[in-house]
Design an enzyme around this catalytic site. Structure first.
Site, PDB file in Angstrom:
ATOM      1  N   PHE A   4       4.992  -0.163  -0.536  1.00 23.35           N
ATOM      2  CA  PHE A   4       4.354  -1.334   0.067  1.00 23.35           C
ATOM      3  C   PHE A   4       5.399  -2.168   0.800  1.00 23.35           C
ATOM      4  O   PHE A   4       6.533  -2.298   0.328  1.00 23.35           O
ATOM      5  CB  PHE A   4       3.664  -2.164  -1.014  1.00 23.35           C
ATOM      6  CG  PHE A   4       2.739  -3.208  -0.454  1.00 23.35           C
ATOM      7  CD1 PHE A   4       1.495  -2.853   0.042  1.00 23.35           C
ATOM      8  CD2 PHE A   4       3.127  -4.538  -0.398  1.00 23.35           C
ATOM      9  CE1 PHE A   4       0.644  -3.809   0.572  1.00 23.35           C
ATOM     10  CE2 PHE A   4       2.285  -5.500   0.136  1.00 23.35           C
ATOM     11  CZ  PHE A   4       1.041  -5.134   0.628  1.00 23.35           C
ATOM     12  N   ASP A  15       6.389  -1.267  -9.426  1.00 22.31           N
ATOM     13  CA  ASP A  15       5.326  -2.094  -8.863  1.00 22.31           C
ATOM     14  C   ASP A  15       3.997  -1.556  -9.405  1.00 22.31           C
ATOM     15  O   ASP A  15       3.633  -0.406  -9.126  1.00 22.31           O
ATOM     16  CB  ASP A  15       5.375  -2.009  -7.334  1.00 22.31           C
ATOM     17  CG  ASP A  15       4.343  -2.896  -6.652  1.00 22.31           C
ATOM     18  OD1 ASP A  15       3.304  -3.203  -7.269  1.00 22.31           O
ATOM     19  OD2 ASP A  15       4.555  -3.254  -5.483  1.00 22.31           O
ATOM     20  N   TYR A  23      -5.102  -9.939  -8.682  1.00 19.65           N
ATOM     21  CA  TYR A  23      -6.294 -10.173  -7.864  1.00 19.65           C
ATOM     22  C   TYR A  23      -7.017  -8.897  -7.446  1.00 19.65           C
ATOM     23  O   TYR A  23      -8.031  -8.965  -6.760  1.00 19.65           O
ATOM     24  CB  TYR A  23      -5.957 -11.011  -6.620  1.00 19.65           C
ATOM     25  CG  TYR A  23      -4.792 -10.513  -5.793  1.00 19.65           C
ATOM     26  CD1 TYR A  23      -4.928  -9.452  -4.904  1.00 19.65           C
ATOM     27  CD2 TYR A  23      -3.562 -11.128  -5.887  1.00 19.65           C
ATOM     28  CE1 TYR A  23      -3.870  -9.010  -4.157  1.00 19.65           C
ATOM     29  CE2 TYR A  23      -2.489 -10.704  -5.125  1.00 19.65           C
ATOM     30  CZ  TYR A  23      -2.647  -9.641  -4.260  1.00 19.65           C
ATOM     31  OH  TYR A  23      -1.573  -9.201  -3.517  1.00 19.65           O
ATOM     32  N   LYS A  24      -6.527  -7.747  -7.869  1.00 22.56           N
ATOM     33  CA  LYS A  24      -7.197  -6.493  -7.552  1.00 22.56           C
ATOM     34  C   LYS A  24      -8.153  -6.142  -8.697  1.00 22.56           C
ATOM     35  O   LYS A  24      -9.203  -6.748  -8.855  1.00 22.56           O
ATOM     36  CB  LYS A  24      -6.169  -5.395  -7.277  1.00 22.56           C
ATOM     37  CG  LYS A  24      -5.237  -5.694  -6.106  1.00 22.56           C
ATOM     38  CD  LYS A  24      -4.257  -4.579  -5.881  1.00 22.56           C
ATOM     39  CE  LYS A  24      -3.181  -4.937  -4.864  1.00 22.56           C
ATOM     40  NZ  LYS A  24      -3.694  -5.219  -3.520  1.00 22.56           N
ATOM     41  N   ARG A  75      -9.397   3.120   3.032  1.00 26.61           N
ATOM     42  CA  ARG A  75      -9.249   3.247   1.579  1.00 26.61           C
ATOM     43  C   ARG A  75     -10.588   2.931   0.924  1.00 26.61           C
ATOM     44  O   ARG A  75     -11.167   1.866   1.150  1.00 26.61           O
ATOM     45  CB  ARG A  75      -8.173   2.297   1.064  1.00 26.61           C
ATOM     46  CG  ARG A  75      -6.782   2.611   1.554  1.00 26.61           C
ATOM     47  CD  ARG A  75      -5.713   1.878   0.746  1.00 26.61           C
ATOM     48  NE  ARG A  75      -5.963   0.444   0.656  1.00 26.61           N
ATOM     49  CZ  ARG A  75      -5.176  -0.407  -0.009  1.00 26.61           C
ATOM     50  NH1 ARG A  75      -4.129   0.052  -0.673  1.00 26.61           N
ATOM     51  NH2 ARG A  75      -5.446  -1.702  -0.034  1.00 26.61           N
TER      52      ARG A  75
END
Length: 406
Positions: free
Chosen positions: A127, A204, A229-230, A378
């Site tokens: 990322f 991560d 938040y995912k 995605r």
């Protein structure tokens, strides 16, 4: 075949032991929300908790709330998160800051703890934040970045790590689940290889926490960061978390020395003295209001069980693969995620030239996937809020739109 696939979706929903959890989420007008791997949906109880916090705790107790318990939330919520989702014993996890800030703190502490080593190993498809932060630290500390070229369809492999690390490696940094493809890394084996070379490991967990079982203590992870938040449904900009293995506490010293990480924050005396344990990872005032949703979300995840969540996640992504093979492959769409379940995280990436032009029509149709350049959609169904029928509806719209695209 479409009728057979719809019947399969219906049967899977009927047999789904996690189906009742869908009613706990705030209703959405979307036909198919397939972006749970980027932003989770809010819980009904989250709205109630925030209202109660504003009216009761904040409005009622005012500044007394700090001594009522707010000051301890970064650690108590960290311990709860560690128990429910990270496989981490108490005293090693804190909730604070953003992923980027915590990544900087941990990575900088790690390289400073290995002053005689000048190399950091990372991969080219990680990322952007991970890469950018390490580029900055390398510039600050005069380090050399050793880049592993990874296939965006997969991710980093132990053999690549073994070829990259040596006695001059201070730190390796990778993602547990690759953000682009969903590749699930072999954390224990990569840790073993890095540790054999004397390097520290930083992982991560943003795209795995709350979706994939994690065993930080068992795997011998040194350091880890992730967001909430995912799959943890913490809301836009929800705070992140950091894990610091107990054996390294006291050895590693994070660089952003703020009052909340001080041994005695309210003495406000001269000079910085780090607090013992994981509390030393804190810097400024904790984002208390932003932490409120975590209480409800961790309760729900604990009730559901991460193993059950993972089992449904694999069924959901298997179904995505079947729909893609039946409907989308004839239209030139390629699956660029692992098909082997043990190497697949919680999302599937589909690729075809021109997919970016389909985003607005998809959204207008109530179908919300995620887009990642170049030309990748995605598909990220969240096990606790997404049904199989919803996946069917979303990919049916994608099929129809892709079939009309020149």
């Amino acid at each position: 075949m479409s009728d057979a696939l719809l019947a399969r979706a219906t049967d899977l929903d009927a047999a789904d032991p996690l189906a009742p959890f869908r009613a706990r989420f705030v209703p959405t007008s979307a036909v198919s929300y397939l972006d749970g791997n980027s932003l989770g949906r809010p819980l009904r109880s989250t709205a109630e908790l925030i209202d109660d916090f504003v009216r009761g705790q904040w409005g009622g107790r005012l500044i007394r709330g700090w001594t009522d318990g707010w000051l301890d939330w970064p650690l108590t919520l960290g311990d709860r998160l560690g128990a429910v989702a990270l496989g981490a014993a108490a005293g090693q996890t804190v909730v604070a800051d953003s992923t980027t800030v915590l990544l900087y703190k941990l990575a900088r502490a790690a390289v400073d703890a290995r002053p005689d080593r000048r190399k950091v190993v990372l991969d080219t498809d990680n990322f952007p934040t991970d890469r950018y932060v390490l580029e900055g630290i390398a510039a600050e500390r005069g380090l050399t970045l050793v880049w592993i070229e990874t296939d965006p369809v997969t991710g980093v492999h132990p053999e690549q790590v073994a070829a990259a690390v040596d006695s001059d490696t201070a730190l390796v940094l990778f993602s547990h689940v690759a953000y682009r493809s969903g590749w699930l890394a072999d954390v224990p084996e990569i840790n073993r290889i890095a540790h054999a070379a004397g390097a520290l490991t930083l992982w991560d967990l943003c795209h795995s926490v709350g979706s994939v079982p994690i065993r930080l203590d068992e795997w011998g992870v040194d350091l880890a960061v992730g967001c909430s938040y995912k799959y943890l449904n913490g809301g836009p900009g929800a705070p992140a978390f950091a894990y610091l293995r107990r054996e390294l506490q006291g050895e590693l010293r994070q660089p952003i020395q703020g009052w909340m990480g001080h041994r005695a924050a309210f003495e406000m005396g001269p000079g910085y003295e780090a607090a013992p344990g994981a509390r030393a990872l804190l810097s400024g005032t904790p984002p208390i209001l932003a932490m409120v949703p975590m209480h409800a979300n961790l309760d729900m995840l604990a009730e559901a069980g991460i193993e059950a969540v993972r089992a449904k996640s694999l069924l959901l992504t298997d179904f995505v693969l079947d729909l893609a093979d039946e409907w989308l492959a004839p239209l030139g769409v390629e699956v660029v995620s692992p098909r082997e379940p043990r190497r697949r995280g919680g999302h599937v990436t589909l690729r075809r030239a021109g997919f970016e032009q389909l985003l607005e029509p998809l959204w207008d149709s109530g179908v919300i996937p995620d887009y990642r350049r170049p030309d990748g959609l995605r598909i990220g169904p969240a096990p606790l809020s997404t049904s199989f029928t919803e996946v069917y509806r979303g990919l049916a719209v994608l099929r129809d739109l892709a079939g009309k695209q020149p």
